[in-house]
Design an enzyme around this catalytic site. Sequence first.
Site, PDB file in Angstrom:
ATOM      1  CB  SER A   1      -0.966  -0.021   1.181  1.00 58.28           C
ATOM      2  OG  SER A   1      -0.280  -0.002   2.394  1.00 58.28           O
TER       3      SER A   1
ATOM      4  N   GLY B   1      -2.282   4.512  -3.857  1.00 53.87           N
ATOM      5  CA  GLY B   1      -2.975   3.252  -4.093  1.00 53.87           C
ATOM      6  C   GLY B   1      -2.126   2.036  -3.784  1.00 53.87           C
TER       7      GLY B   1
ATOM      8  N   GLY C   1      -0.144   4.441   0.251  1.00 56.19           N
ATOM      9  CA  GLY C   1      -0.890   5.599   0.742  1.00 56.19           C
ATOM     10  C   GLY C   1      -1.822   6.128  -0.333  1.00 56.19           C
ATOM     11  CB  ALA C   2      -2.475   9.610  -1.466  1.00 57.48           C
TER      12      ALA C   2
ATOM     13  N   GLY D   1      -5.962   0.589   5.781  1.00 57.49           N
ATOM     14  CA  GLY D   1      -5.193  -0.608   5.436  1.00 57.49           C
ATOM     15  C   GLY D   1      -5.970  -1.884   5.722  1.00 57.49           C
ATOM     16  CG  ASP D   2      -7.026  -2.715   9.606  1.00 59.54           C
ATOM     17  OD1 ASP D   2      -5.907  -3.241   9.409  1.00 59.54           O
ATOM     18  OD2 ASP D   2      -7.280  -2.021  10.602  1.00 59.54           O
TER      19      ASP D   2
END
Lengths: 309, 309
Positions: free
Chosen positions: A217, A222, A219-220, A248-249
């Site tokens: 991941s 993707g 962050g912004a 994230g979950d």
Amino acid sequence: MILTVTLNTALDITYRVPSLRPHTSHRVSEVTERPGGKGVNVARVLAALGHRVTVTGFAGGATGREVHERLTATPGIADALVPVTGTTRRTVAVVDERTGDTTQLNEPGPHITPAEWSAFQDVYADLLPTVSAVALCGSLPPGVPVGAYAGLVRAARAANVPVLLDTAGEALRRGIAARPDLIKPNADELAELTGAHEPLRAAQDARRRGARAVVASLGADGLLAYTSEGLWRATPPAPVRGNPTGAGDSAVAGLLSGLVEQLPWPDRLARAVALSTATVLAPAAGEFDRAAYEDVLARVAVTGEVTAA
Amino acid sequence: MILTVTLNTALDITYRVPSLRPHTSHRVSEVTERPGGKGVNVARVLAALGHRVTVTGFAGGATGREVHERLTATPGIADALVPVTGTTRRTVAVVDERTGDTTQLNEPGPHITPAEWSAFQDVYADLLPTVSAVALCGSLPPGVPVGAYAGLVRAARAANVPVLLDTAGEALRRGIAARPDLIKPNADELAELTGAHEPLRAAQDARRRGARAVVASLGADGLLAYTSEGLWRATPPAPVRGNPTGAGDSAVAGLLSGLVEQLPWPDRLARAVALSTATVLAPAAGEFDRAAYEDVLARVAVTGEVTAA
């Protein structure tokens, strides 16, 4: 049935205060509570997507009782938490209503005895034949051996159950060697694992260390997926502002549900990005906004190349 | 037996963190919990002084269960808390280990229904004939009428039980009119009640409003007592540094135990100042350091004049 494992469950408490000023006294204007820990959050999103989920891990003390009571009241979730003599930790998120910023206070987890760890492993082994996938999520409480996830990954693989591992640090380093089907580190966790700061290179290295597939991941930006079937990037349509707690979950829930539904990788990634974005946009931390999810899902950009068969 | 009333009980939680930085995440290095609310704190100090104490007020929910369990385990204290359907509030004190400063987060109390308030008044009326003194302490939770303390003061006086009132704002204003035997405001509370910022003048005014005796706490300057028997000042031997949480409750315990033991006013005041100082000096918030108490007790300066009989 999907199984999520949360060895370090929590009672997540959110306080709203008009303005947080250190070394002063505050009246809390709003208190919300819910069961927490990464695997519990993943289970809640899976249940909201229509999957049946069993939650296991540890719970103890007064806070553990609250986690039990609230999980039992959640439709679609079965509670298989193993009782312990220690007390389930609380996390307190203090939201400053003026700035929207959050200050987080996380209690240490309870000490798990060898007998309790052994009891958990028995419960886990009994559950494995009944489930279609398992997610191993979050940190290890004191007393649980650092190689715990490696053993749980091996048991899942021996039972022919696909296993996703979402943890960090030494627990990830040890767990990955047991060859989980999927890991979902963020960029920092991946860099810590591999020493490589370029995500694609780090994902390649993580696969060499044992992960069959890596979804990082960013962050912004993707998700980046590096798998035996191909390499993809999935990007949200536009940057969003909001509370990233639980994003994230939600991505883990998107990946796991897509795996169980045997979706192609691009669809799994689009779902994970859309759920993650809709979680940032939801007013309550860790919830997701269903209308935003459906809107974003249609507009996630997935680019990539499929590995020649 | 002494009775303390805490309508807004609490589960007091203390977190120690290396350094509190807003809008970041913290691992709590130490968690302590204890039953709280002013009357509960007073009861704990009275019990430590060798008095038997009954605690009443309200308790509900998971936090109320914890308050019950911990009170029941405290020697010298009998638990007569009335069950409610709402949830007992938590207070969270975050101690910054670098500076020693405390940031306080107080949840709102549970809403008390008319039936619960009525049930409490019955319990209180049943307890009054069995006790030698009563302390009415702290704020009123939502749902309890603002004139609550006036009714409880009148019931105590009708039962010929000396009554101490330790509250603030409108609850104090209404309660004082029912003629409690003693109030123990701090300088700010006294100024808010009377409009007078000079403590002696304000104490005189508070007596005119109905209090038979006024003991004003002046922080590091000790106590000022204005009673029908005379006027006294009690001053600690030297300024002390530490955590003032609970110092006022310890002073109430000193005054109340002195009243029950029929000590002369100067001895009651010396005890109250010594307990209060020993509470500031104790490492844990709201506890008192017994050696410091005995040391300070011998050195409190009490000056004053006795009213001609």
